[in-house]
Scaffold this active site. Structure first.
Site, short mmCIF file in Angstrom:
data_model
loop_
_atom_site.label_atom_id
_atom_site.label_comp_id
_atom_site.label_asym_id
_atom_site.label_seq_id
_atom_site.Cartn_x
_atom_site.Cartn_y
_atom_site.Cartn_z
N TYR A 56 48.50 55.52 25.88
CA TYR A 56 48.77 54.25 25.19
C TYR A 56 50.27 54.11 24.99
O TYR A 56 50.93 55.07 24.60
CB TYR A 56 48.08 54.22 23.80
CG TYR A 56 46.95 53.23 23.76
CD1 TYR A 56 47.19 51.88 24.03
CD2 TYR A 56 45.66 53.63 23.47
CE1 TYR A 56 46.15 50.96 24.02
CE2 TYR A 56 44.61 52.71 23.46
CZ TYR A 56 44.87 51.38 23.74
OH TYR A 56 43.85 50.47 23.73
N GLU A 58 51.86 50.79 23.69
CA GLU A 58 52.18 49.44 23.23
C GLU A 58 53.64 49.37 22.81
O GLU A 58 54.17 50.31 22.19
CB GLU A 58 51.27 49.04 22.07
CG GLU A 58 49.90 48.64 22.55
CD GLU A 58 48.95 48.29 21.42
OE1 GLU A 58 49.40 48.11 20.27
OE2 GLU A 58 47.74 48.21 21.70
N ASP A 202 55.66 30.40 40.59
CA ASP A 202 54.72 31.51 40.79
C ASP A 202 54.79 31.89 42.27
O ASP A 202 54.20 31.24 43.12
CB ASP A 202 53.32 31.03 40.39
CG ASP A 202 52.24 32.06 40.68
OD1 ASP A 202 52.53 33.08 41.34
OD2 ASP A 202 51.08 31.83 40.26
N THR A 228 52.26 38.19 41.36
CA THR A 228 51.44 39.39 41.42
C THR A 228 52.28 40.43 42.17
O THR A 228 53.31 40.09 42.76
CB THR A 228 50.13 39.16 42.21
OG1 THR A 228 50.46 38.58 43.47
CG2 THR A 228 49.18 38.26 41.46
N LYS A 231 50.32 41.55 46.73
CA LYS A 231 50.12 40.76 47.96
C LYS A 231 51.19 41.20 48.96
O LYS A 231 51.22 42.36 49.35
CB LYS A 231 50.16 39.27 47.63
CG LYS A 231 49.02 38.86 46.67
CD LYS A 231 48.95 37.37 46.46
CE LYS A 231 47.75 36.97 45.64
NZ LYS A 231 48.02 36.83 44.21
N ARG A 237 47.62 46.41 42.24
CA ARG A 237 47.09 45.14 41.76
C ARG A 237 47.60 44.87 40.34
O ARG A 237 47.17 45.51 39.39
CB ARG A 237 45.56 45.27 41.77
CG ARG A 237 44.75 44.09 41.42
CD ARG A 237 43.36 44.26 41.96
NE ARG A 237 43.43 44.29 43.42
CZ ARG A 237 43.49 43.21 44.19
NH1 ARG A 237 43.44 42.01 43.66
NH2 ARG A 237 43.60 43.33 45.50
N1 DSN Z 1 43.09 34.98 44.35
C1 DSN Z 1 44.39 34.94 44.95
C2 DSN Z 1 44.38 34.57 46.38
O1 DSN Z 1 43.50 35.02 47.10
O2 DSN Z 1 45.23 33.84 46.82
C3 DSN Z 1 45.33 34.11 44.19
O3 DSN Z 1 45.51 34.70 42.95
#
Ligand code: DSN
Length: 426
Positions: A56, A58, A202, A228, A231, A237
């Site tokens: 933990y 925080e 984003d 994110t 990707k 993730r």
């Molecule tokens: N779910 C994602 C995608 O496949 O593009 C976007 O967050």
């Protein structure tokens, strides 16, 4: 040590171990072409599966609400510093558990409930968290949407400006899940400044391309950039927020305690490792190859008679209008799945079909590029996609393609422990 602590996964939980084995084989012998997926390195996997999961922490480095955080501080500082270095940002918050939580925190930092936001319509490639009525973003705030032009299928910035003038949003958010073209970051910032909005971008889908110099960066234009990390950026993730010093305090407060409690320290450690990989020169080559592969895949599909939304791609993904050939995106996804090629059905702009049976499929190259595939393989894959779609009702033909797909996949092993040819499953 108790007996429980000594057991391997296979001994402790054969059902989960078996699912994991099947998933490993699925990832290894198929062609992963979901535009938002990728394969992390062994080092990132190791950090993500590490004993930091027990901790933990925080708070933030140097200001924690728990003891024993000295090594958590080390990995969080590494992740923050590397993220800032990659994107040239003054501040980075590496604690968001996901892109959705990064967006929720960014909104929370600058909005009050009921404020107006302006984002790209989900049906035109946008994201749920940019104002969809079923998402917190559409429930907590007042969403308005811009679109792509019906003819060019490119973002209609004149419409965006007209809506911003009329609705006076507090936030204009850019970014998409299914948009194959470049964004005009400067124009969006200019519109945001004109109406006094905060400009959030984003960059989840394109973050790795931005990091590798294969795509212009939104960071110098946006007040806040979210992403994110799993990707094109090829990390675990998770999520990340970047901003200038002026918004740093508000962003940090919005993430913790605003949206989250304890950070996932194992995932922050994995982000630090992934960001270290991004800083190496090879990542530039990787990012450029993702785009080169997408372009070749696109032209090969066009040569096979398929229409690409907007006529092509500038990034890592293609949106293919399969309905023009009388095929539903859902049918295409199923047939390609049987042939060992994983994609997802996707709405195309101004789609006349419903979301679960849309007119398109979305195809991406980040994961296969990680496996070392290049233009030659993309041409071959385009042929298989064409064949599988034509023979979509012939399971024998699809199985034949799947065998060929698995042979190719075997030549590009995912991980060292998969280097010995894996028997192609029947
Ligand atoms: N779910 C994602 C995608 O496949 O593009 C976007 O967050």
């Amino acid at each position: 040590m108790t007996d429980r602590m000594a057991l391997s996964l296979a001994q402790a939980d054969p059902a989960v171990a078996e699912a994991l084995d099947h998933e490993t084989l699925r990832q290894h012998e198929g062609l992963e072409m979901i535009a938002s997926e990728n394969f992390v390195s062994e080092a990132v996997l190791e950090a993500a599966g590490s004993i930091f999961t027990n901790k933990y922490a925080e708070g933030y480095p140097g200001r924690r609400y728990y003891g024993g955080c000295e090594f958590s501080d080390v990995v969080e500082n590494l992740a923050r510093d590397r993220a800032k270095q990659i994107f040239g940002s003054e501040h980075a918050n590496v604690q968001p558990h996901s892109g959705s939580q990064a967006n929720a925190s960014a909104f929370m930092a600058v909005l009050q409930a009921g404020d107006t936001i302006l984002g790209l319509d989900l049906a035109h490639g946008g994201h749920l968290t940019h104002g969809h009525k079923l998402s917190f973003s559409g429930k907590l705030y007042r969403p308005t949407f811009y679109h792509v032009d019906r003819k060019t299928e490119l973002i209609d910035y004149d419409e965006l400006e007209a809506i911003a003038d009329r609705e006076k949003p507090k936030v204009i958010i850019g970014g998409a899940s299914a948009y194959p073209r470049l964004w005009d970051f400067a124009r969006m910032r200019q519109i945001a400044d004109k109406v006094g909005a905060v400009y959030i971008f984003d960059m989840a889908h394109i973050a790795g391309l931005v990091a590798g110099g294969a795509h212009p960066s939104p960071v110098p234009h946006a007040h806040i950039t979210t992403t994110t990390t799993h990707k094109t950026l090829r990390g675990p993730r998770s999520g990340l927020i970047l901003c200038g010093e002026g918004l740093a305090k508000e962003i940090d407060k919005a993430v913790f305690p605003g949206q989250q409690g304890g950070p996932l320290v194992h995932i922050i450690a994995a982000k630090a490792v992934a960001f270290g990989e991004v800083l190496r020169p090879e990542f530039k080559t990787y990012a450029a190859q993702i785009v080169a592969n997408a372009k070749v895949l696109g032209t090969s599909l066009q040569e096979a008679g398929y229409r690409l939304v907007s006529g092509g791609t500038d990034n890592h993904l293609l949106l293919v209008d399969v309905f023009e050939k009388g095929i539903l995106g859902s049918e295409a996804e199923l047939a390609l799945g049987k042939a060992g090629i994983t994609v997802n059905k996707n709405a195309i702009p101004y789609d006349t079909n419903p979301p679960l049976k849309p007119s398109g499929i979305r195809i991406g190259t980040p994961a296969l590029t990680t496996r070392g595939m290049r233009e030659t393989e993309m041409r071959l894959i385009a042929q298989w996609i064409g064949k599988a779609l034509e023979q979509r009702n012939d399971d024998v033909a699809l199985e034949r393609i799947r065998q060929e797909v698995a042979e190719l996949a075997n030549r590009f092993p995912l991980y060292a422990w998969l280097r010995a040819p894996v028997a192609v499953s029947a």
